[in-house]
Motif scaffolding. Structure first.
Motif, mmCIF file in Angstrom:
data_model
loop_
_atom_site.group_PDB
_atom_site.id
_atom_site.type_symbol
_atom_site.label_atom_id
_atom_site.label_comp_id
_atom_site.label_asym_id
_atom_site.label_seq_id
_atom_site.Cartn_x
_atom_site.Cartn_y
_atom_site.Cartn_z
ATOM 1 N N ALA A 1 4.534 10.230 3.153
ATOM 2 C CA ALA A 1 3.196 10.309 2.625
ATOM 3 C C ALA A 1 3.251 11.138 1.212
ATOM 4 N N LEU A 2 2.639 10.538 0.312
ATOM 5 C CA LEU A 2 2.615 11.267 -1.103
ATOM 6 C C LEU A 2 1.384 12.168 -1.049
ATOM 7 N N ARG A 3 1.652 13.429 -1.460
ATOM 8 C CA ARG A 3 0.764 14.480 -1.367
ATOM 9 C C ARG A 3 0.072 14.531 -2.671
ATOM 10 N N ILE A 4 -1.060 14.427 -2.671
ATOM 11 C CA ILE A 4 -1.968 14.145 -4.032
ATOM 12 C C ILE A 4 -2.834 15.353 -3.867
ATOM 13 N N VAL A 5 -3.051 16.529 -4.742
ATOM 14 C CA VAL A 5 -3.670 17.318 -4.870
ATOM 15 C C VAL A 5 -4.976 17.295 -5.796
ATOM 16 N N TYR A 6 -6.020 17.444 -5.222
ATOM 17 C CA TYR A 6 -7.302 16.894 -6.119
ATOM 18 C C TYR A 6 -8.107 18.520 -6.550
ATOM 19 N N GLN A 7 -8.273 18.386 -7.949
ATOM 20 C CA GLN A 7 -8.829 19.866 -8.467
ATOM 21 C C GLN A 7 -10.142 19.305 -9.108
ATOM 22 N N PRO A 8 -10.973 20.106 -8.601
ATOM 23 C CA PRO A 8 -12.548 19.852 -9.309
ATOM 24 C C PRO A 8 -12.356 20.228 -10.675
ATOM 25 N N GLN A 9 -13.099 19.339 -11.555
ATOM 26 C CA GLN A 9 -13.100 19.586 -12.969
ATOM 27 C C GLN A 9 -14.547 20.319 -13.270
ATOM 28 N N ALA A 10 -14.646 20.929 -14.393
ATOM 29 C CA ALA A 10 -16.134 21.360 -15.100
ATOM 30 C C ALA A 10 -16.955 19.870 -15.182
ATOM 31 N N VAL A 11 -18.301 20.118 -14.686
ATOM 32 C CA VAL A 11 -19.051 18.899 -15.100
ATOM 33 C C VAL A 11 -19.339 18.736 -16.512
ATOM 34 N N PHE A 12 -19.465 19.862 -17.103
ATOM 35 C CA PHE A 12 -19.892 19.786 -18.619
ATOM 36 C C PHE A 12 -18.493 19.756 -19.353
ATOM 37 N N ARG A 13 -18.518 19.652 -20.517
ATOM 38 C CA ARG A 13 -17.225 19.459 -21.568
ATOM 39 C C ARG A 13 -17.440 20.410 -22.781
ATOM 40 N N TYR B 1 -12.925 15.115 -10.810
ATOM 41 C CA TYR B 1 -11.591 15.419 -10.134
ATOM 42 C C TYR B 1 -10.382 15.086 -11.061
ATOM 43 N N ALA B 2 -9.506 15.999 -11.068
ATOM 44 C CA ALA B 2 -8.162 15.574 -11.835
ATOM 45 C C ALA B 2 -7.103 15.628 -10.330
ATOM 46 N N PHE B 3 -6.132 14.826 -10.591
ATOM 47 C CA PHE B 3 -5.315 14.512 -9.481
ATOM 48 C C PHE B 3 -3.986 14.896 -9.807
ATOM 49 N N TYR B 4 -3.032 15.604 -9.219
ATOM 50 C CA TYR B 4 -1.738 16.163 -9.287
ATOM 51 C C TYR B 4 -0.763 15.848 -8.104
ATOM 52 N N ILE B 5 0.520 15.462 -8.864
ATOM 53 C CA ILE B 5 1.554 15.120 -7.448
ATOM 54 C C ILE B 5 2.627 16.048 -8.077
ATOM 55 N N SER C 1 0.912 -1.176 0.068
ATOM 56 C CA SER C 1 -0.094 -0.198 -0.108
ATOM 57 C C SER C 1 0.932 1.309 0.069
ATOM 58 N N VAL C 2 0.323 2.412 -0.438
ATOM 59 C CA VAL C 2 0.947 3.735 -0.598
ATOM 60 C C VAL C 2 0.428 4.602 0.317
ATOM 61 N N MET C 3 1.280 5.452 1.433
ATOM 62 C CA MET C 3 0.734 6.231 2.356
ATOM 63 C C MET C 3 0.380 7.552 1.510
ATOM 64 N N CYS C 4 -0.784 7.917 1.658
ATOM 65 C CA CYS C 4 -1.237 9.085 0.702
ATOM 66 C C CYS C 4 -1.750 10.319 1.476
ATOM 67 N N GLN C 5 -1.631 11.540 1.011
ATOM 68 C CA GLN C 5 -2.306 12.558 1.853
ATOM 69 C C GLN C 5 -3.033 13.345 0.835
ATOM 70 N N LEU C 6 -4.277 13.518 0.777
ATOM 71 C CA LEU C 6 -5.145 14.303 -0.194
ATOM 72 C C LEU C 6 -5.325 15.576 0.270
ATOM 73 N N VAL C 7 -4.807 16.459 -0.577
ATOM 74 C CA VAL C 7 -4.890 17.958 -0.204
ATOM 75 C C VAL C 7 -5.728 18.693 -1.309
ATOM 76 N N SER C 8 -6.342 19.787 -0.853
ATOM 77 C CA SER C 8 -6.991 20.510 -1.849
ATOM 78 C C SER C 8 -6.037 21.705 -2.459
ATOM 79 N N ALA C 9 -6.615 22.286 -3.810
ATOM 80 C CA ALA C 9 -5.811 22.926 -4.474
ATOM 81 C C ALA C 9 -5.366 24.277 -3.404
#
Length: 479
Positions: free
Chosen positions: A87-99, A60-64, A16-24
């Motif tokens: 801990a791997l810091r993973i930034v989550y970024q909301p995406q537009a619901v429409f394309r 969401y899109a995810f960035y490290i 397993s990978v230790m992860c920390q989810l972080v907002s933008a």
């Protein structure tokens, strides 16, 4: 939720990978998690939606480290040879619901202007289009038939800038002679006499956001004469003069918190309150002219109550409420951010309500920074320069992300698609280019103009792009 780190299940520490989810914005989402190596973006999306208790699942899109995560965590750790102890810091970024689909063809070339097209702008709902030209006219265009609707005569000199009120009821234009004219987009008629007071040409216009005042009544104009002026469209008078810059005012923005920001050739940015026109603070740092200002909330301020659903409103109050809800949702708990681009080749990111000091200094352009623009979701920031490049930056931290190269001459203006996934640029090299933000590369090259492209705009509904320039033609681009 227990914020002490949960221990890994016995025997699974290696798998397993230790992860920390972080907002933008940099806030931790709960405690660090131990996730299986086969977890990738789809599973992370489910986890974030659960942790945020989203009733409707959001994409969401995810960035490290500013790089998008496109593989499973195990594969990422191997590729990067990453330390499993940290801990791997993973930034989550909301995406537009429409394309928004990228535009890729010219659907119409509309003649009419007899001199260069200097300004183009879609209405807040994306249904109407206006342009300003060196031929002294403002024109409204019918987007269904792709023909001229009204030719508005009244200016004595080049029309340098145009701006729609966020409720869509007025268009104001500013000329090289310094006068401003209000137009009714429904009839093409001039509303009253020209507004005079500025002694030199108008460089920019910005309206008071509709969530602060509905129907739209006030706008601010910036001029080469060193002043900015607030006008009331009902009384047709200048209500406040914002004097304090010692040189030309090149750009102005009316922010969502009710403050006005002006940028000037005196290298300063000034922040004003709008009841009496008092100077609140001065932002210093640039070593040369300030050319362009952008707000992180600009897209919702421009579109007010109108969104991708096409909903209409029967009363100004209803419109104000809807606009306020959109503004608050977009802004979240973070302060409104401002970015400035300058002749000193640099940009600064500011949070003016919090500090007089810049949050970040952004360097990398080799020549004048001509235009800066936040993406509609405020997550990205783009800059156009005379060094032929367009650069992409993190809209929250100001960190450099990528450079888009492809233009062979000065880049004049940029515009975003409503879903923040695509960026459009117009250049002296006569082309438009559409860039893919997530892939960080050119999506479409759009040649067609016979000369320099001065002005571009992507409609707020995302369906069309307009461009104008030296060859006097307006081009509409669709997909």
């Amino acid at each position: 939720m227990d914020h002490n780190r949960a221990p890994p299940p016995s025997g699974e520490a290696t798998s397993s990978v230790m992860c920390q989810l972080v907002s933008a914005e940099g806030e931790n989402l709960g405690a660090a998690l131990y996730l299986p190596q086969n977890v990738g973006p789809p599973q992370l999306q489910d986890i974030v939606n659960q942790l945020l208790r989203n009733e409707d699942k959001l994409p969401y899109a995810f960035y490290i480290a500013d790089e998008e995560l496109a593989v499973q965590l195990g594969a990422y750790m191997q590729q990067k040879n990453a330390n499993i102890e940290v801990a791997l810091r993973i930034v989550y970024q909301p995406q537009a619901v429409f394309r928004i689909r990228p535009v890729n063809r010219c659907s119409a070339t509309i003649a009419g202007h007899t001199e260069a097209v200097l300004a183009v702008s879609f209405s807040p709902d994306g249904r109407c289009l206006a342009s300003g030209s060196g031929d002294t006219t403002v024109r409204f265009w019918d987007l269904n038939t792709q023909t001229p609707l009204f030719t508005c005569k009244g200016h004595k000199n080049w029309v340098l800038c145009i701006a729609w009120s966020p409720d869509g009821k007025h268009l104001v234009s500013g000329s090289k002679s310094g006068e401003l004219i209000l137009w009714d987009p429904k009839t093409g008629n001039q509303l009253g006499t020209p507004l005079t007071g500025h002694r030199k040409w108008i460089t920019a216009v910005s309206w008071e956001p509709v969530h602060l005042q509905s129907p739209s009544r006030r706008f601010v104009s910036a001029s080469k004469d060193g002043d900015a002026r607030i006008w009331d469209v009902t009384t047709r008078k200048c209500v406040i003069s914002l004097a304090g810059h010692t040189n030309a005012v090149t750009c102005v923005k009316w922010g969502g918190d009710g403050l006005i920001y002006t940028g000037s050739e005196d290298c300063l940015i000034k922040v004003w309150e709008t009841t009496q026109g008092k100077l609140v603070k001065t932002l210093q740092g640039h070593g040369h002219w300030v050319n362009s200002l952008a707000l992180s909330t600009e897209y919702v301020l421009r579109t007010g109550a109108f969104d991708h659903t096409g909903k209409t409103y029967s009363t100004p109050e209803e419109m104000k409420e809807a606009a306020l809800a959109r503004y608050e949702k977009m802004r979240g708990n973070a302060p409104e951010r401002l970015v400035s681009g300058s002749d000193d080749f640099t940009m600064f990111l500011w949070e003016p309500t919090i500090s007089k000091q810049p949050k970040a200094r952004m360097t990398g352009h080799q020549k004048v920074v001509n235009h800066v623009y936040f993406s509609p979701d405020g997550q990205w920031l783009a800059s156009a320069s005379f060094d032929k490049s367009v650069k992409l930056w993190n809209g929250i931290t100001g960190k450099f992300v990528s450079a888009f190269r492809g233009h062979v001459a000065d880049v004049y203006q940029i515009s975003w698609s409503a879903d923040s996934r695509l960026l459009l640029s117009g250049s002296k090299d006569s082309t438009l280019k559409v860039w893919d933000i997530r892939a960080r590369k050119l999506k479409h090259d759009l040649p067609g103009h016979a000369d320099e492209v001065y002005a571009v705009d992507w409609s707020p509904d995302g369906e069309k792009v307009v461009s104008g320039g030296k060859d006097r033609a307006l081009k509409l681009w669709m997909n």
